[in-house]
Write an enzyme that holds these catalytic residues in place. Structure first.
Site, PDB file in Angstrom:
ATOM      1  CB  SER A 241       1.852   4.704   6.736  1.00  0.00           C
ATOM      2  OG  SER A 241       1.270   5.643   5.862  1.00  0.00           O
TER       3      SER A 241
ATOM      4  CB  ALA B  52      -0.940  -0.021   1.195  1.00  0.00           C
ATOM      5  CG  HIS B  53      -1.202   4.907   0.716  1.00  0.00           C
ATOM      6  ND1 HIS B  53      -2.250   4.038   0.794  1.00  0.00           N
ATOM      7  CD2 HIS B  53      -1.372   5.770   1.747  1.00  0.00           C
ATOM      8  CE1 HIS B  53      -3.027   4.351   1.803  1.00  0.00           C
ATOM      9  NE2 HIS B  53      -2.521   5.398   2.410  1.00  0.00           N
ATOM     10  CG  ASN B  54       2.391   7.158   2.299  1.00  0.00           C
ATOM     11  OD1 ASN B  54       2.856   7.702   1.305  1.00  0.00           O
ATOM     12  ND2 ASN B  54       1.277   7.571   2.866  1.00  0.00           N
TER      13      ASN B  54
END
Lengths: 347, 347, 347
Positions: A260, A240-242
């Protein structure tokens, strides 16, 4: 590569016993040998198959002495395993696209061709993209604008690279993998309806990273989702993002890491593992398949299992009791009866 | 969008402090600021980074008074978060395909172009397809016949839309997602061998639906698989045939819903959750990641966990005991000993 | 297929009651009937909808006597279900690509066209590929060199077939599936860094195999990953290198099988199941969704559940106790108190 037994023997600097004219187009396993292939006897456990294999060439150790006649042409070498790895590496190059840019690819006019780059038919390269020397883009690939692809990279058919992605040297991206899609981020408006949070970050892959078929790496919200040097990501994995994955970490098929989270170096993540967002997995942690990790409290090198995941051995011990729970339940009921009886007696 | 600090200040109607000529091509996080980007200080916890960030422009609140010199050009605004959302929205439009139809797309001759539609190279649009105004089909997309795509839709490279699909306005379909594939339905013949059940239904996506990269939505057997207005589906999710997902529901990565189940409105489904077929999930239910839901008996707003899933808090309480099961086992054994001793004494 | 009610009646050799001119373009469910479609009344439970359905044609049994007026044109047949299956099969052929090779496909010059083959735009076929008669390659497909595709095969848009793959007759490969990608195999070098193990094996699919959208089948290391005749693999499934799946086995969405495992015939694998590497699953084993199978010790026909998986009923029994563990914990504590009291008394 198609090669005959004598030429193969010369490449391996071995000793030829039998027909040197047999043509070989690939390798096979000794117990499932196929005519026209080379196989090898490295593990004595498999010796029986040396006498029956249908492979045309058999590579054996210099000290191997057959107990019965062998149909295959033999090549004796000092290091059987090394010879086999060398040959397989050669065969794996069979049919790889040649350098050159297909007239049926669409490249932005600002594209500057590096030497030995191969770009296949129906591949699209947007503006401001750099592709390093000797990299191969198979047909039907998409590279979004402002992306940088390193040297000796291989991108298989149908992989989609969203804009602003950075891919290091010697990376391999398998078919239909997606790199740089939007993170799954929304905020509720005043009526509780979801409003999309725009993602303008990017994905950065280090050197020697491999991304499996149909895997997805989302880009960061503002900064980057990063995969460190030498890390390997299997098919159908979700990053996922980050997220920040360290170096030399392996993530097996269908595992997912939520937004994250940070994964250390040399971590081993089993298939179908889930890792929640905003936690840190320490270096060298090993996570058993299907586990769900919900906290970053485990120290480096810990082995985990379960959902939520706990120490591996603790999970196994608890699960061993879990399997006997109906019995324990009966033992508790029996105890209750006996106590009741004792109490009745003692009154 | 590339813009300098003074132009940005004008857009935001803020107050400029410092060099107005600095060029900005995108945003970054304050703790990972990059030259050529704009960052923002919204949360006082991050104030320390305001003095050290490498970002070229820093957006702060009108009442912010620095305690030390700041390298970045500052723009003071009333609503820092709103300003940032506005800028990110602008930057996210960078490099989006312009209206127009690539000469390398293949459109059926019956296609009627709406205004401002963009269709990229190597995209295929079959017969009887309608695409609404201002929609973008990236390169390498496939739209099967008799499909209807709404207005302001974005379909990323490699997405495959099977025939008869209906997609509402403002939907976003990410790369390599598949919409409308056959349901996984077979019936055994007289010898127990599987015979395919043909699927001739469709998929209907409402307005403002987002479908993640490599997600799959199967079409209905006879009628439609439906995803309601405003629902968001993450990467690698599986939605089986005849499923009906309500409005404003979110389904995180790698979750799966089996055939003919109905999911209510405002449901929140975590990553890797599985939901069996032919059940109904009530409105507002929240399902913890990796859970497996096997019954529709839970009322609206319930929070679930486990496989099979039970009430969230019940699962946590049971799991807390599970982790101590080896101890409890010993306590049961100890009780048995003590009872045996008491019984021996009492005789 | 667009057909009117009278023509449909003739095809079915039924009896027409009502307007024979109504045009039908597809089927629908009786409770969700749509004008311009045909529906059917096979299950008496649904009779109420016969009087209200908006479908234009209703197929009923010869012995059906309506209790109220029916809006739809009726067609009376002996076998309602058979008639419907026949019609759905016909409608499912709607819009299927016609034989012929698109001028926008890229075929290696050595390609020899079989009769009735269809190859769509932007599809790439490398050297030494054979495609059997009446097979359909949709647009945007990739077929690697030295592959053999059987007769009557359908390969949907975006499917990627790596080199050396063998696909049997009547197979169906859904959109964006990947067949033949590298296995996830590495060995650590002297510094513990992963070195790729080259995979030069292949994938062999038997006859009548179906592979779901975005599923991945890795190729073997030296020999083949094999899927037996009649086996069906759902969307987003992962089949690792060297796996051997038997005949007539079904694997539901998002399940995964790790490297070198063997799955028997007639096995039923639920969604999101994980199977570890190097084990053998016996014929007819049935594995509940989300289970994790870690051993091959279970005999043919066993039903499994849990992670690690145990016998289905044993898991349910243990899980029933698991849900009551906090109560049992209290009962143990109560027993301990009572025993302590009894011991105090008995002294």
């Amino acid at each position: 590569m198609i090669i005959n037994a004598a030429q193969m023997c010369e490449l391996l600097q071995g000793e030829l016993i039998g027909d040197g004219d047999r043509k070989i187009h690939g390798p096979s396993q000794i117990d499932k040998g196929i005519p026209g292939t080379v196989t090898f006897l490295a593990n004595p456990k498999y010796e029986e198959f040396a006498y029956t294999t249908d492979a045309s060439v058999l590579i054996v150790s210099t000290d191997f002495i057959p107990k019965s006649p062998i149909q295959a042409t033999m090549i004796k070498v000092k290091d059987v395993y090394g010879a086999m790895m060398f040959l397989i590496g050669r065969f794996s190059k069979n049919g790889i696209p040649k350098p050159g840019i297909s007239k049926l690819a669409v490249l932005h006019p600002d594209f500057i061709e590096e030497k030995e780059v191969s770009i296949g038919a129906f591949t699209v390269v947007e503006h401001e993209v750099t592709i390093g020397a000797s990299s191969i883009l198979y047909p039907q690939v998409f590279i979004g604008h402002n992306s940088t692809i390193g040297k000796d990279v291989i991108i298989y058919p149908g992989a989609r690279i969203y804009p602003n992605t950075i891919i290091g040297d010697r990376c391999i991206i398998h078919a239909n993998a997606v790199i740089g899609s939007d993170g799954f981020g929304y905020r509720p408006d005043e009526n509780g309806r979801y409003v999309k949070i725009n993602h303008v970050g990017k994905v950065i892959l280090g050197n020697d990273v491999e991304i499996g078929a149909n895997a997805v790496i989302d880009r960061g919200t503002l900064n980057a989702t990063e995969i460190g040097n030498g890390s390997k990501i299997d098919n159908l994995v979700q990053i996922a993002h980050n997220v920040n994955v360290g170096e030399n970490t392996v993530i097996a098929a269908q595992a997912g890491v939520a937004g994250s989270s940070t994964i250390g170096d040399n971590v081993r993540i089993g298939g179908q593992v889930g890792i929640v967002g905003h936690i840190r997995i320490a270096d060298g942690v090993e996570i058993q398949a299907q586990s769900g990790v919900t906290t970053g409290k485990f120290s480096a090198g810990t082995r985990l299992f379960g959902s939520p995941a706990i120490h591996y051995n603790d999970y196994l011990k608890s699960y061993a009791v879990f399997k006997q729970l109906p019995d324990y339940m009966k033992r508790i009921e029996e105890l209750e009866k006996q106590i009741a009886a004792l109490k009745a007696n003692s009154i």
